[in-house]
Write a protein that holds these residues in place. Structure first.
Motif, PDB file in Angstrom:
ATOM      1  N   ARG A 267       0.840  -1.200   0.000  1.00  0.00           N
ATOM      2  CA  ARG A 267       0.000   0.000   0.000  1.00  0.00           C
ATOM      3  C   ARG A 267       0.878   1.253   0.000  1.00  0.00           C
ATOM      4  N   ARG A 268       1.951   1.202   0.832  1.00  0.00           N
ATOM      5  CA  ARG A 268       2.879   2.347   0.899  1.00  0.00           C
ATOM      6  C   ARG A 268       4.207   1.888   0.314  1.00  0.00           C
ATOM      7  N   ARG A 269       4.390   2.160  -0.975  1.00  0.00           N
ATOM      8  CA  ARG A 269       5.588   1.674  -1.656  1.00  0.00           C
ATOM      9  C   ARG A 269       6.726   2.667  -1.478  1.00  0.00           C
ATOM     10  N   PRO A 270       7.852   2.222  -0.903  1.00  0.00           N
ATOM     11  CA  PRO A 270       8.961   3.160  -0.743  1.00  0.00           C
ATOM     12  C   PRO A 270       9.522   3.597  -2.096  1.00  0.00           C
ATOM     13  N   PRO A 271      10.100   4.816  -2.174  1.00  0.00           N
ATOM     14  CA  PRO A 271      10.585   5.318  -3.465  1.00  0.00           C
ATOM     15  C   PRO A 271      11.636   4.412  -4.091  1.00  0.00           C
ATOM     16  N   THR A 272      12.378   3.661  -3.259  1.00  0.00           N
ATOM     17  CA  THR A 272      13.457   2.805  -3.783  1.00  0.00           C
ATOM     18  C   THR A 272      12.933   1.533  -4.438  1.00  0.00           C
ATOM     19  N   PHE A 273      11.633   1.286  -4.343  1.00  0.00           N
ATOM     20  CA  PHE A 273      11.082   0.061  -4.917  1.00  0.00           C
ATOM     21  C   PHE A 273      10.764   0.231  -6.397  1.00  0.00           C
TER      22      PHE A 273
END
Ligand SMILES: N[C@@H](CCC(=O)N[C@@H](CS)C(=O)NCC(=O)O)C(=O)O
Length: 273
Positions: A267-273
């Protein structure tokens, strides 16, 4: 020498449930004998081990002739028999909250952690087994839910519907931990308790799978601070922190390869993903 009061722990260094008990033993300064159970080799299903632990899982603690199973119940036992330093709050409401966390982590997040572990990290070894060995291994697992999840991890891996569910379940765990830790050093106020020791292996497993970004870069700052505090303790250094670095590096590589299969379920995808 084996005295009636020796604590003997049958465990695997890689097992989250075993790590919970080992963390508590170190926190309490309790020396123990260690008996390694090789889960990959199926030692949890030998008749001798199954006589101790009929579910064929680790850990099992032997103390004064008593055979103790179930990590959460073992933690309670250790505090009953060795009260200091206490790993349970005295105040009843706080103690109830601690137990609710332990129950949730064991019932809900432990199977999800296992699904992610076996779909991402354990699958290469499962797939390398001759089909009849894999089938025999699955059939040896007495718990039907565990067996079904292991079969899905082996056969479909990250494509299994159970995998998507596991990722979502573990993200819910991160959110719930982060919310509970806002304004507190530990899950139940300002002292370490069973709740922290039971949560730590699951958070650590996400880092071991190369997924630390879901904590650090996804805005879960209270959880990130707690994780740093837990890692600064001797109990971490002597247990999870002492896992072989080459294994962890390999796991992180496998975890990163799985990112494209994980990211869509977050749901909350980190920018590094
Ligand atoms: N509720 C049990 C769960 C124990 C458990 O699932 N242990 C896993 C390792 S973390 C195991 O031994 N699995 C056996 C297998 O993979 O066949 C406890 O907390 O002791």
């Amino acid at each position: 020498m084996n005295t009636p009061t020796t604590l003997r722990l049958h465990h695997s260094i890689f097992s989250a449930s075993s790590q919970k008990v080992r963390l508590a033993l170190v926190e309490k300064g309790l020396a123990h004998e260690s008996v390694a159970v090789d889960l990959q080799a199926g030692e949890q299903h030998t008749p001798a081990y199954r006589a101790l632990n009929p579910r064929g899982v680790v850990p099992t603690l032997i103390h004064g002739g008593a055979v103790l199973i179930e990590s959460a119940a073992i933690l309670e036992y250790l505090d009953d028999v060795f009260p200091e330093p206490a790993l349970r709050p005295r105040e009843p409401v706080a103690r109830q909250r601690m137990r609710a966390w332990v129950r949730r982590l064991d019932d809900v997040h432990h199977p999800a952690n296992g699904m992610m572990h076996y779909a991402i990290l354990g699958r290469p070894a499962l797939q390398a087994l001759p089909p009849e060995r894999l089938e025999a291994m699955l059939q040896a697992m007495p718990n039907r839910r565990d067996r079904a999840l292991r079969a899905a991890a082996a056969r479909q891996g990250v494509e299994a519907p159970e995998f998507a569910d596991a990722v979502r379940t573990q993200e819910e765990m991160l959110d719930a931990l982060d919310a509970s830790l806002a304004g507190h050093a530990f899950l139940i106020g300002d002292e370490v308790s069973h709740a922290d020791l039971v949560a730590l292996p699951y958070v650590a497993r996400l880092e071991q799978m190369g997924l630390l970004a879901v904590i650090d870069d996804a805005g879960r700052a209270s959880l990130a601070g707690w994780y740093d505090r837990m890692k600064a303790r001797p109990s971490w250094r002597e247990t999870i922190g002492a896992l072989p670095p080459q294994v962890i590096q390999h796991w992180q590589t496998l975890g990163r390869q799985a990112w494209p299969a994980i990211a869509p379920h977050l749901r909350r995808r980190p920018p590094t993903f």
